[in-house]
Design an enzyme around this catalytic site. Sequence first.
Site, short mmCIF file in Angstrom:
data_model
loop_
_atom_site.label_atom_id
_atom_site.label_comp_id
_atom_site.label_asym_id
_atom_site.label_seq_id
_atom_site.Cartn_x
_atom_site.Cartn_y
_atom_site.Cartn_z
N ASP A 141 -41.90 -19.91 -13.33
CA ASP A 141 -43.03 -20.34 -12.64
C ASP A 141 -42.71 -20.12 -11.33
O ASP A 141 -43.29 -21.08 -10.60
CB ASP A 141 -43.80 -21.63 -13.11
N ASP A 161 -47.05 -19.50 -15.63
CA ASP A 161 -48.13 -20.60 -16.16
C ASP A 161 -49.30 -19.66 -15.89
O ASP A 161 -49.48 -19.00 -15.00
CB ASP A 161 -47.86 -21.67 -15.08
N HIS A 193 -53.11 -20.15 -17.06
CA HIS A 193 -54.35 -20.90 -17.49
C HIS A 193 -55.58 -20.29 -17.34
O HIS A 193 -56.03 -19.67 -16.24
CB HIS A 193 -54.38 -22.18 -16.68
N HIS A 247 -59.19 -25.09 -17.32
CA HIS A 247 -58.11 -25.64 -18.22
C HIS A 247 -57.99 -27.02 -18.53
O HIS A 247 -58.25 -27.82 -17.30
CB HIS A 247 -56.80 -24.99 -17.74
N HIS A 299 -54.71 -24.57 -10.82
CA HIS A 299 -53.50 -23.70 -10.23
C HIS A 299 -53.47 -22.53 -11.38
O HIS A 299 -53.55 -22.61 -12.76
CB HIS A 299 -52.54 -24.83 -10.38
N LYS A 320 -47.69 -18.70 -20.62
CA LYS A 320 -47.87 -20.01 -21.30
C LYS A 320 -48.89 -20.95 -20.65
O LYS A 320 -49.20 -20.88 -19.65
CB LYS A 320 -46.51 -20.74 -21.37
N CYS A 351 -42.00 -28.02 -15.95
CA CYS A 351 -41.43 -26.94 -16.69
C CYS A 351 -39.95 -26.74 -16.87
O CYS A 351 -39.63 -26.34 -18.01
CB CYS A 351 -42.07 -25.58 -16.13
#
Length: 214
Positions: free
Chosen positions: A14, A56, A58, A62, A92, A117, A162
């Site tokens: 990330d 990351d 989203h 989310h 984010h 993810k 994470c």
Amino acid sequence: MSFDAAKTLLLIIDVQNDFCPGGTLAVEGADSIIQPINKLALSLAEKGGRIAATQDWHPAGHISFASSHKDCAAGEMIDTSLVKGQVLWPCHCVQGTSGAAFHKDLALEKVSMIIRKGFRKELDSYSAFFENDRQTPTGLEGWIRSLGIETVIMSGLATDYCVFFSAMDCKKLGFNTIVASDAVRGVGIPEGSVEAAVTSMKSSGIEFISGNYV
Ligand code: VGL
Ligand code: ZN
């Protein structure tokens, strides 16, 4: 400690604009890990190791965003239908936005796999191996097993989320797991979470190294 570089994966977790200074969920000092990560990636690749990065990723609205819930603020914790104790964050890493892009100085040439993810609206994912229901695989385990990887070096953001969940899953899955201390940074929400994460990683047998070790 010794490991076979050709059977080692560097996981870059990330390192995205929203987690770096100027981003919506900026981690203090995040930009200082980029050079150590780049160095590791280049020297591991030279020795035949593999490099993967996570993003990351989203959708808008989310479930992990405070703004997706009525009267909730970032930093609060809620229970969702799939996850008990979901921390709420500022918006984010929305799919396709510049905040979700990798930091411009991150060397991506040697990255041969990118795992995205947290792309399901109703389920967050901290770990690079399993989503936050702790059951849904991301596919990373299968990929690295098929390559014969034995050791995974963790780098990136954030130490207490994470990186932590990825390292704990990695160790549980039976891989030799190492955290590159100078190549990770934490968010520290709630206070003390970085120290707590480091303590539990160490007591689970995860090793910490720093400097020029590959
Ligand atoms: C992360 C909070 C929310 C991380 C991702 O990369 O550690 N933290 N989403
Ligand atoms: Zn996230």
